[in-house]
Design a protein around this motif. Structure first.
Motif, PDB file in Angstrom:
ATOM      1  N   ALA A 122     -20.782 -13.346 -29.694  1.00  0.00           N
ATOM      2  CA  ALA A 122     -19.741 -12.532 -29.066  1.00  0.00           C
ATOM      3  C   ALA A 122     -20.359 -11.339 -28.350  1.00  0.00           C
ATOM      4  CB  ALA A 122     -18.738 -12.070 -30.122  1.00  0.00           C
ATOM      5  N   GLY A 123     -21.372 -10.739 -28.969  1.00  0.00           N
ATOM      6  CA  GLY A 123     -22.030  -9.610 -28.332  1.00  0.00           C
ATOM      7  C   GLY A 123     -22.747  -9.999 -27.053  1.00  0.00           C
ATOM      8  N   ALA A 124     -23.364 -11.176 -27.049  1.00  0.00           N
ATOM      9  CA  ALA A 124     -24.074 -11.621 -25.847  1.00  0.00           C
ATOM     10  C   ALA A 124     -23.119 -11.820 -24.680  1.00  0.00           C
ATOM     11  CB  ALA A 124     -24.816 -12.925 -26.155  1.00  0.00           C
TER      12      ALA A 124
ATOM     13  N   SER B 297     -20.064 -10.504 -24.386  1.00  0.00           N
ATOM     14  CA  SER B 297     -19.449  -9.230 -24.017  1.00  0.00           C
ATOM     15  C   SER B 297     -20.404  -8.392 -23.172  1.00  0.00           C
ATOM     16  CB  SER B 297     -19.031  -8.462 -25.270  1.00  0.00           C
ATOM     17  OG  SER B 297     -20.162  -8.035 -26.010  1.00  0.00           O
ATOM     18  N   ASP B 298     -21.693  -8.413 -23.513  1.00  0.00           N
ATOM     19  CA  ASP B 298     -22.677  -7.684 -22.704  1.00  0.00           C
ATOM     20  C   ASP B 298     -22.721  -8.238 -21.280  1.00  0.00           C
ATOM     21  OD1 ASP B 298     -23.346  -6.045 -24.780  1.00  0.00           O
ATOM     22  OD2 ASP B 298     -25.148  -7.161 -25.364  1.00  0.00           O
ATOM     23  N   ALA B 299     -22.647  -9.561 -21.157  1.00  0.00           N
ATOM     24  CA  ALA B 299     -22.676 -10.179 -19.830  1.00  0.00           C
ATOM     25  C   ALA B 299     -21.445  -9.777 -19.014  1.00  0.00           C
ATOM     26  CB  ALA B 299     -22.755 -11.700 -19.969  1.00  0.00           C
ATOM     27  N   LEU B 300     -20.278  -9.763 -19.666  1.00  0.00           N
ATOM     28  CA  LEU B 300     -19.051  -9.374 -18.968  1.00  0.00           C
ATOM     29  C   LEU B 300     -19.113  -7.923 -18.524  1.00  0.00           C
ATOM     30  CD1 LEU B 300     -16.286 -11.087 -21.152  1.00  0.00           C
ATOM     31  CD2 LEU B 300     -16.812 -11.591 -18.773  1.00  0.00           C
TER      32      LEU B 300
ATOM     33  N   PHE C 138     -12.732  -8.140 -29.194  1.00  0.00           N
ATOM     34  CA  PHE C 138     -13.089  -7.087 -30.143  1.00  0.00           C
ATOM     35  C   PHE C 138     -14.497  -6.565 -29.889  1.00  0.00           C
ATOM     36  CE2 PHE C 138     -10.045  -8.058 -33.952  1.00  0.00           C
ATOM     37  CZ  PHE C 138      -8.964  -7.764 -33.128  1.00  0.00           C
ATOM     38  N   THR C 139     -15.411  -7.467 -29.560  1.00  0.00           N
ATOM     39  CA  THR C 139     -16.784  -7.042 -29.323  1.00  0.00           C
ATOM     40  C   THR C 139     -16.879  -6.191 -28.064  1.00  0.00           C
ATOM     41  OG1 THR C 139     -17.557  -9.085 -30.370  1.00  0.00           O
ATOM     42  CG2 THR C 139     -19.161  -7.824 -29.108  1.00  0.00           C
ATOM     43  N   VAL C 140     -16.174  -6.577 -27.008  1.00  0.00           N
ATOM     44  CA  VAL C 140     -16.146  -5.754 -25.793  1.00  0.00           C
ATOM     45  C   VAL C 140     -15.560  -4.383 -26.115  1.00  0.00           C
ATOM     46  CG1 VAL C 140     -15.092  -5.508 -23.517  1.00  0.00           C
ATOM     47  CG2 VAL C 140     -16.057  -7.708 -24.199  1.00  0.00           C
ATOM     48  N   ALA C 141     -14.494  -4.352 -26.908  1.00  0.00           N
ATOM     49  CA  ALA C 141     -13.861  -3.079 -27.254  1.00  0.00           C
ATOM     50  C   ALA C 141     -14.827  -2.173 -28.015  1.00  0.00           C
ATOM     51  CB  ALA C 141     -12.605  -3.332 -28.091  1.00  0.00           C
ATOM     52  N   ARG C 142     -15.627  -2.751 -28.899  1.00  0.00           N
ATOM     53  CA  ARG C 142     -16.605  -1.940 -29.628  1.00  0.00           C
ATOM     54  C   ARG C 142     -17.718  -1.455 -28.697  1.00  0.00           C
ATOM     55  NH1 ARG C 142     -16.153  -6.284 -33.453  1.00  0.00           N
ATOM     56  NH2 ARG C 142     -14.756  -5.701 -35.150  1.00  0.00           N
TER      57      ARG C 142
ATOM     58  N   VAL D 149     -17.594  -0.974 -25.343  1.00  0.00           N
ATOM     59  CA  VAL D 149     -17.135  -0.069 -24.282  1.00  0.00           C
ATOM     60  C   VAL D 149     -16.471   1.173 -24.861  1.00  0.00           C
ATOM     61  CG1 VAL D 149     -15.576   0.123 -22.301  1.00  0.00           C
ATOM     62  CG2 VAL D 149     -16.900  -1.969 -22.660  1.00  0.00           C
ATOM     63  N   GLY D 150     -15.744   1.006 -25.983  1.00  0.00           N
ATOM     64  CA  GLY D 150     -14.991   2.117 -26.543  1.00  0.00           C
ATOM     65  C   GLY D 150     -13.628   2.244 -25.890  1.00  0.00           C
ATOM     66  N   GLY D 151     -12.856   3.200 -26.356  1.00  0.00           N
ATOM     67  CA  GLY D 151     -11.522   3.422 -25.804  1.00  0.00           C
ATOM     68  C   GLY D 151     -10.417   2.788 -26.623  1.00  0.00           C
ATOM     69  N   GLY D 152     -10.754   2.163 -27.746  1.00  0.00           N
ATOM     70  CA  GLY D 152      -9.727   1.565 -28.587  1.00  0.00           C
ATOM     71  C   GLY D 152      -9.540   0.089 -28.314  1.00  0.00           C
ATOM     72  N   VAL D 153      -8.823  -0.555 -29.217  1.00  0.00           N
ATOM     73  CA  VAL D 153      -8.663  -2.004 -29.126  1.00  0.00           C
ATOM     74  C   VAL D 153      -7.563  -2.414 -28.162  1.00  0.00           C
ATOM     75  CG1 VAL D 153      -7.018  -2.171 -31.058  1.00  0.00           C
ATOM     76  CG2 VAL D 153      -8.510  -4.107 -30.522  1.00  0.00           C
ATOM     77  N   LEU D 154      -6.523  -1.605 -28.014  1.00  0.00           N
ATOM     78  CA  LEU D 154      -5.349  -2.047 -27.249  1.00  0.00           C
ATOM     79  C   LEU D 154      -5.644  -2.179 -25.760  1.00  0.00           C
ATOM     80  CD1 LEU D 154      -2.388  -0.076 -28.906  1.00  0.00           C
ATOM     81  CD2 LEU D 154      -3.290  -2.344 -29.436  1.00  0.00           C
TER      82      LEU D 154
END
Length: 465
Positions: free
Chosen positions: A92-94, A96-99, A137-141, A143-148
């Motif tokens: 998931a981290g890989a 999300s990093d690509a996105l 969830f991984t992108v949210a962690r 980038v930050g700014g919350g999950v919603l």
């Protein structure tokens, strides 16, 4: 219950339903009663108030609870397992990093939404949402700014595709019952669904998500985090994309085989027709995905069998409240349906005398708010108005516009009688007021914008004709 008819009229039944919803909200919000207990007690009281036979009340409650669990529990459980594997393996981290590297931090919600539009085309909302959740969830962690702010645009995209387009069941049922052409519904539906998501859901989702900042839930992060046998770098993003596409391909093969069998183009009993229908059934497709992911993301990478077993076991523990509360929401909706509210409303709304596209939208919207289930709403509304739509002599494109208007109406304002209201709220860690401010408003905007665009299609088709 099959031959039972409520002795109450539409007014008293609506009063009972409204009173039950108010009591439920007060119990959960004001007195902090656990939703599972509140939903169960209020469902039973509502059944007796609606004069459902006493010897049938328990059956209605249990059937409503069990039917919802049958649809949700397996999908949520398998989705949580997949999410845990993707999280711990680094997959998931890989991705999300690509996105994030491609679209940037600020456009991450848009990227997730576009990916969900594509992923949600052939896959039902619940299944697609659970498969996408670890990536979100991984992108949210990261980038930050919350999950919603990251989850709501994606969830709205999945829901929009589920509501408006075949092969999703509501869209197929309304197309058939209203005499539309499935291919034309897909073609025009895409032209309506994508702008509906962008104009009706995306902007509000990002706006409200940045104002209500909630932490990323720990649903996919419980349990073991390390394993001495793990070797090698995280999986490449293309591996994760392949795993995400696996259920999509299986479900698409199921849809294709079923369509060919239904039209008589192939022998429905042929093994090469039956097999893809079984493998592409949503729970089976997700099961295969989890098994493949277990091998690709864990076993092949040196994870010990005991570690993998513990990993998957821990993935299921956090979702127990989600599953039970969602089942209880389905139970409450089943009581409202069994009480006869849908039939009473349908009979009253059928003779409104409004233009056909407006009547279809209003009937679907009111039934959805009263009953809380899109499938029953679509079936009831389309069955009630199908004959009048066919008799109106509409052109093919006008009929498609009416089908899309019905889909838009069935999307409006989910609340406490809707299982998806509880599913999304609990998965994202939202309380009831926050779920109203976010998901209920988003779905209502999707409904209104979708209806407006359907009317535009209807008017243009009328002028062209």
């Amino acid at each position: 219950m099959e031959n039972w008819t409520s002795p109450l009229g539409t007014g008293p039944l609506l009063g009972i339903a409204l009173g039950a919803i108010v009591v439920l909200l007060v119990a959960i919000i004001r007195f902090k009663i656990h939703p599972l207990l509140a939903l169960t007690v209020v469902s039973a009281l509502t059944a007796f108030a609606a004069r459902i036979p006493a010897d049938a009340v328990l059956d209605v409650l249990v059937d409503g609870f069990g039917e919802t669990l049958g649809e949700v529990a397996l999908l949520v459980g398998l989705g949580a397992m997949f999410g845990r594997l993707a999280e711990v393996s680094g997959a998931a981290g890989a991705l999300s990093d690509a996105l994030v590297s491609r679209f940037g931090d600020r456009r991450a919600p848009f990227a997730l939404g576009v990916a969900s539009l594509l992923f949600g085309f052939p896959i039902f909302f619940d299944a697609a949402f659970m498969v996408m959740l670890p990536i979100i969830f991984t992108v949210a962690r990261r980038v930050g700014g919350g999950v919603l702010v990251h989850t709501l645009p994606a969830a709205a995209a999945l829901s929009t595709m589920h509501v408006f387009l075949p092969p999703h069941p509501g869209a197929v049922a309304s197309t058939v019952l209203l005499g539309g052409d499935v291919g034309l519904v897909v073609l025009i539906g895409v032209l309506v669904a994508v702008p509906t998501w962008y104009l009706g859901a995306y902007f509000y989702s990002v706006w409200i998500g940045r104002r209500i900042v909630l932490p990323v839930p720990e649903l996919l992060t419980g349990g073991p985090q390390t394993d001495d046998d793990e070797t090698g770098p995280p999986p490449r993003p293309r591996v994760v994309v392949g795993l995400l596409l696996l259920p999509l391909v299986l479900i698409f093969a199921n849809t294709l085989a079923a369509t060919l069998a239904d039209t008589g183009a192939v022998d429905p009993e042929a093994p090469w027709v039956v097999l893809p229908q079984f493998l592409g059934a949503t729970p089976v497709a997700l099961l295969i995905t989890v098994l493949v992911a277990t091998w690709v993301l864990a076993t092949r990478r040196g994870r010990r069998a005991a570690f993998v077993e513990d990993l998957l076991d821990n993935a299921l523990k956090p979702i127990a409240p989600v599953v039970f509360i969602t089942g209880a929401g389905g139970m409450f909706g089943a009581v409202l349906i069994a009480s006869g509210i849908g039939d009473a409303l349908a009979g009253t709304l059928g003779a409104t005398g409004l233009p056909v596209i407006v009547s279809v939208f209003l009937v679907a919207a009111i039934l959805r708010i009263a009953l809380g289930t899109a499938t029953v709403t679509i079936t009831t509304a389309a069955g009630l108005l199908g004959a009048s739509v066919v008799e109106a002599g509409l052109g093919p494109v006008q009929t498609v516009a009416v089908v899309l208007a019905l889909a838009a109406g069935s999307s409006i304002f989910p609340h406490v009688n809707d299982a998806s209201f509880w599913l999304l709220g609990r998965l994202l860690g939202m309380d009831v007021p926050t779920t109203f401010k976010t998901w209920s408003v988003i779905k209502t905007l999707i409904s209104l914008v979708g209806f407006a665009l359907s009317c535009v299609v209807f008017v243009l088709a009328s002028l062209a004709g």
